[in-house]
Motif scaffolding. Structure first.
Motif, short mmCIF file in Angstrom:
data_model
loop_
_atom_site.label_atom_id
_atom_site.label_comp_id
_atom_site.label_asym_id
_atom_site.label_seq_id
_atom_site.Cartn_x
_atom_site.Cartn_y
_atom_site.Cartn_z
N TYR A 180 0.85 -1.20 0.00
CA TYR A 180 0.00 0.00 0.00
C TYR A 180 0.88 1.24 0.00
CZ TYR A 180 -3.26 -3.53 1.74
OH TYR A 180 -4.01 -4.65 1.90
N GLY A 181 0.35 2.33 -0.58
CA GLY A 181 1.04 3.61 -0.58
C GLY A 181 0.79 4.39 0.69
N ALA A 182 1.33 5.60 0.75
CA ALA A 182 1.20 6.42 1.96
C ALA A 182 -0.24 6.84 2.23
CB ALA A 182 2.10 7.65 1.83
N ASN A 183 -1.04 7.02 1.18
CA ASN A 183 -2.44 7.42 1.36
C ASN A 183 -3.39 6.24 1.47
OD1 ASN A 183 -2.19 6.55 -1.25
ND2 ASN A 183 -3.14 8.35 -2.18
N GLY A 184 -2.85 5.02 1.54
CA GLY A 184 -3.67 3.83 1.69
C GLY A 184 -4.08 3.18 0.39
N THR A 185 -3.73 3.75 -0.74
CA THR A 185 -4.11 3.14 -2.01
C THR A 185 -3.32 1.85 -2.24
OG1 THR A 185 -4.35 3.55 -4.38
CG2 THR A 185 -2.39 4.44 -3.33
N MET A 186 -3.94 0.91 -2.92
CA MET A 186 -3.28 -0.37 -3.21
C MET A 186 -2.27 -0.19 -4.36
SD MET A 186 -6.52 -3.02 -2.98
CE MET A 186 -7.49 -2.05 -4.16
N LEU A 187 -1.07 -0.74 -4.17
CA LEU A 187 -0.04 -0.68 -5.20
C LEU A 187 0.24 -2.05 -5.82
CD1 LEU A 187 2.53 1.70 -3.42
CD2 LEU A 187 0.68 2.31 -5.00
N ARG A 188 0.09 -3.09 -5.00
CA ARG A 188 0.47 -4.42 -5.50
C ARG A 188 -0.21 -5.47 -4.64
NH1 ARG A 188 1.73 -8.04 -9.19
NH2 ARG A 188 3.68 -9.19 -8.94
N THR A 189 -0.68 -6.56 -5.25
CA THR A 189 -1.20 -7.71 -4.53
C THR A 189 -0.88 -8.97 -5.32
OG1 THR A 189 -3.19 -8.74 -3.61
CG2 THR A 189 -3.49 -7.46 -5.61
N ARG A 190 -0.44 -10.01 -4.62
CA ARG A 190 -0.06 -11.25 -5.31
C ARG A 190 -0.13 -12.42 -4.33
NH1 ARG A 190 6.27 -12.19 -6.17
NH2 ARG A 190 5.44 -14.31 -6.04
N VAL A 191 -0.20 -13.60 -4.90
CA VAL A 191 -0.14 -14.83 -4.12
C VAL A 191 1.32 -15.26 -4.03
CG1 VAL A 191 -0.93 -17.21 -3.94
CG2 VAL A 191 -2.44 -15.47 -4.93
N LEU A 192 1.79 -15.49 -2.80
CA LEU A 192 3.18 -15.87 -2.60
C LEU A 192 3.37 -17.37 -2.85
CD1 LEU A 192 4.05 -13.85 0.64
CD2 LEU A 192 4.69 -13.31 -1.71
N ASP A 193 4.45 -17.68 -3.51
CA ASP A 193 4.82 -19.09 -3.70
C ASP A 193 5.47 -19.62 -2.42
OD1 ASP A 193 3.88 -18.90 -6.30
OD2 ASP A 193 5.84 -18.29 -7.08
N ALA A 194 5.59 -20.91 -2.37
CA ALA A 194 6.21 -21.52 -1.18
C ALA A 194 7.64 -21.05 -1.00
CB ALA A 194 6.15 -23.04 -1.29
N GLY A 195 8.36 -20.80 -2.08
CA GLY A 195 9.75 -20.35 -1.96
C GLY A 195 9.90 -18.89 -1.63
N ASP A 196 8.78 -18.11 -1.65
CA ASP A 196 8.86 -16.67 -1.37
C ASP A 196 8.64 -16.35 0.09
OD1 ASP A 196 9.24 -16.23 -4.06
OD2 ASP A 196 7.09 -16.02 -4.48
N THR A 197 8.31 -17.31 0.91
CA THR A 197 7.93 -17.04 2.29
C THR A 197 9.10 -17.20 3.24
OG1 THR A 197 7.25 -19.33 2.56
CG2 THR A 197 5.58 -17.77 1.80
N ASN A 198 8.86 -16.83 4.50
CA ASN A 198 9.80 -16.97 5.61
C ASN A 198 11.15 -16.34 5.30
OD1 ASN A 198 7.83 -18.24 7.15
ND2 ASN A 198 8.32 -20.23 6.27
N GLU A 199 12.25 -17.13 5.24
CA GLU A 199 13.58 -16.54 5.09
C GLU A 199 13.79 -15.88 3.74
OE1 GLU A 199 13.76 -20.89 3.93
OE2 GLU A 199 12.95 -19.72 5.60
N HIS A 200 13.01 -16.22 2.74
CA HIS A 200 13.14 -15.58 1.43
C HIS A 200 12.22 -14.38 1.26
CE1 HIS A 200 15.61 -18.95 0.08
NE2 HIS A 200 14.68 -19.79 0.56
N LEU A 201 11.52 -14.00 2.32
CA LEU A 201 10.56 -12.90 2.22
C LEU A 201 11.26 -11.57 1.94
CD1 LEU A 201 7.69 -11.86 2.41
CD2 LEU A 201 7.97 -11.67 4.89
N ALA A 202 12.45 -11.36 2.55
CA ALA A 202 13.16 -10.11 2.34
C ALA A 202 13.53 -9.93 0.87
CB ALA A 202 14.41 -10.06 3.21
N GLN A 203 13.99 -10.99 0.24
CA GLN A 203 14.35 -10.89 -1.17
C GLN A 203 13.11 -10.64 -2.04
OE1 GLN A 203 16.41 -14.35 -2.58
NE2 GLN A 203 16.68 -13.54 -4.68
N THR A 204 12.00 -11.30 -1.70
CA THR A 204 10.77 -11.09 -2.46
C THR A 204 10.29 -9.65 -2.34
OG1 THR A 204 10.14 -13.39 -2.05
CG2 THR A 204 8.40 -11.89 -2.74
N LEU A 205 10.39 -9.07 -1.15
CA LEU A 205 9.98 -7.68 -0.96
C LEU A 205 10.87 -6.73 -1.76
CD1 LEU A 205 9.16 -7.53 2.86
CD2 LEU A 205 7.58 -7.22 0.96
#
Length: 448
Positions: A180-205
């Motif tokens: 979300y942006g500073a005014n609350g508007t949506m910028l991006r939404t997606r379904v995370l893959d199994a490899g994008d979660t937990n320790e790989h979350l920083a890289q995905t972000l």
């Protein structure tokens, strides 16, 4: 307007949340105290070719089991793999949005949550819209609106001060990322893959923020805020570029109900305000017809009253000569009764005409005119026309055997002629005869 409907199913509404592996169904029923959640169900869905058929079968079973009436409004909440977000253009306000498909093949809706400035665009391919609408129609439901899953956390993200906000949610076997942006508007939404979660979350972000052009959204001294479920991110305090927060615990059903009750809007498929406009038109026509009928009734009743008043006036005008004749007849009857009484009195006591004879003999000269005379129980009364001299004439000449003249109340039937002479006199009682005293005998008279 989503909670109002004049149709047969206005007391029922459905909210469906579709994810890659499950379907959550909420049934709302409107009772005397407002809307309440009547039923809720979450069912798994298979992957592959049987996804659509299984989705339709599960929805049809719920509609039958819960006795949902036809034409019930339905709202769908869709994940980022079906309903996507195009962020505001960084090239200027007039730059067209960069849609992944031609505009003719998509359905879009502006995200008005952030205000007129810097709004993003919700988009969805027409094939998905057609398929979801087909499934809803097959279950005798009316598809009304399509929401993005990121709208579930939009209000929460807008309350937290940050230049960018990233929210990670986990639901059963699926994880989602919303930015979300500073005014609350949506910028991006997606379904995370199994490899994008937990320790790989920083890289995905980092990848997602780079794709958004993060420097255009970030502000100095305001780091990116990351909100995840408790224990989800691996050592988030070591991420120097993020400010970590824990996502408040809330069930997915509660989030869906809160979104449904809010004023947030999704992609409109069927404009429900048309139903209200139609209902208002029908109501206006009905009220107008009732008003015209009432006005016609008032005009008719007013005309009837006018006719009754005119008829009453005509009857009064027709009866007026009869009333005048009756009044004249009454006056004549009363005079005749007085004449009859006088005749009877004269017959019974001939001496009763004595006062009348005296009055005729001493009655004032013209213009004095006698109109009324009565002699009853020793009281003589008269009325007539004249002047002050006539009245004075009579007062100076009382009748023999009667007292002085006094004022006489004018009878009602003579009041209209306003007689100036109206006098009466009462007969005086006879004076007692006193015997003469005896004369004594003369002195010097001879004694017997």
């Amino acid at each position: 307007m989503r909670n109002f409907s004049p149709s047969a199913g206005w007391r029922h509404q459905l909210v469906l949340s579709l994810s890659p592996h499950s379907l959550c169904i909420l049934h709302f029923y409107r009772g005397l105290l407002g809307w309440k959640r009547a039923h809720e169900l979450s069912v798994p869905l298979p992957e592959g070719d049987g996804f659509s058929s299984q989705l339709q079968q599960q929805l049809a079973d719920c509609v039958t089991r819960w006795k949902i009436p036809p034409a019930t409004r339905t709202h769908w909440v869709l994940a980022g793999d079906i309903l996507g977000i195009v962020p505001p253009s960084t090239q200027g306000a007039g730059a067209p949005p960069s849609l992944p498909f031609p505009a003719s093949d998509t359905r879009t809706q502006v995200d008005a949550f952030g205000g007129a400035e810097g709004t993003s665009l919700m988009w969805m391919h027409k094939d998905w819209v057609t398929e979801i609408e087909r499934i809803s129609s097959a279950c005798r439901l009316d598809l009304v609106e399509l929401y993005a899953r990121a709208q579930l956390f939009q209000r929460m993200a807008a309350k937290q001060p940050a230049s960018l906000r990233a929210v990670v949610e986990a639901d059963a076997s699926d994880q989602y990322l919303h930015v979300y942006g500073a005014n609350g508007t949506m910028l991006r939404t997606r379904v995370l893959d199994a490899g994008d979660t937990n320790e790989h979350l920083a890289q995905t972000l980092q990848v997602e923020l780079a794709a958004l052009g993060a420097p255009a959204y970030t502000a100095p001294g305001r780091p990116v805020q990351l909100t995840t479920p408790k224990g989800y991110a691996a050592e988030p305090q070591t991420w120097a570029d993020y400010q970590h927060h824990v996502l408040p615990a809330a069930s997915h059903s509660d989030l869906l109900e809160k979104l449904w009750r809010s004023d947030q809007g999704g992609i409109i498929v069927r404009h429900t305000h048309n139903d209200m406009v139609q209902a208002l038109k029908v109501l206006s026509v009905g009220l107008g017809a009732a008003g015209l009928a009432g006005l016609a009734l008032m005009v008719w009743h007013d005309g009837r009253l006018v006719r009754q008043i005119e008829e009453g006036r005509d009857r009064v005008r027709k009866d007026l000569p009869k009333v005048e004749a009756a009044k004249l007849l009454k006056a004549r009857t009363l005079r005749m009764a007085d004449a009859v009484q006088a005749v009877n009195t004269a017959r019974e006591a001939p001496s009763a005409l004595g006062p009348f004879s005296q009055l005729v003999a001493y009655f004032p000269p013209p213009p004095a005119t006698l109109q009324y005379f009565s002699s009853d129980n020793g009281v003589v009364a008269l009325a007539g026309q004249g002047n002050e001299a006539s009245v004075k004439w009579l007062q100076e000449r009382p009748l023999a055997g009667f007292g002085a003249w006094t004022d006489f109340p004018v009878p009602e039937y003579l009041a209209a002629s306003t007689p100036q002479i109206h006098l009466q006199s009462r007969k005086e009682a006879p004076k007692p005869i006193v015997p003469a005293p005896a004369q004594p005998p003369a002195s010097g008279a001879s004694q017997p």
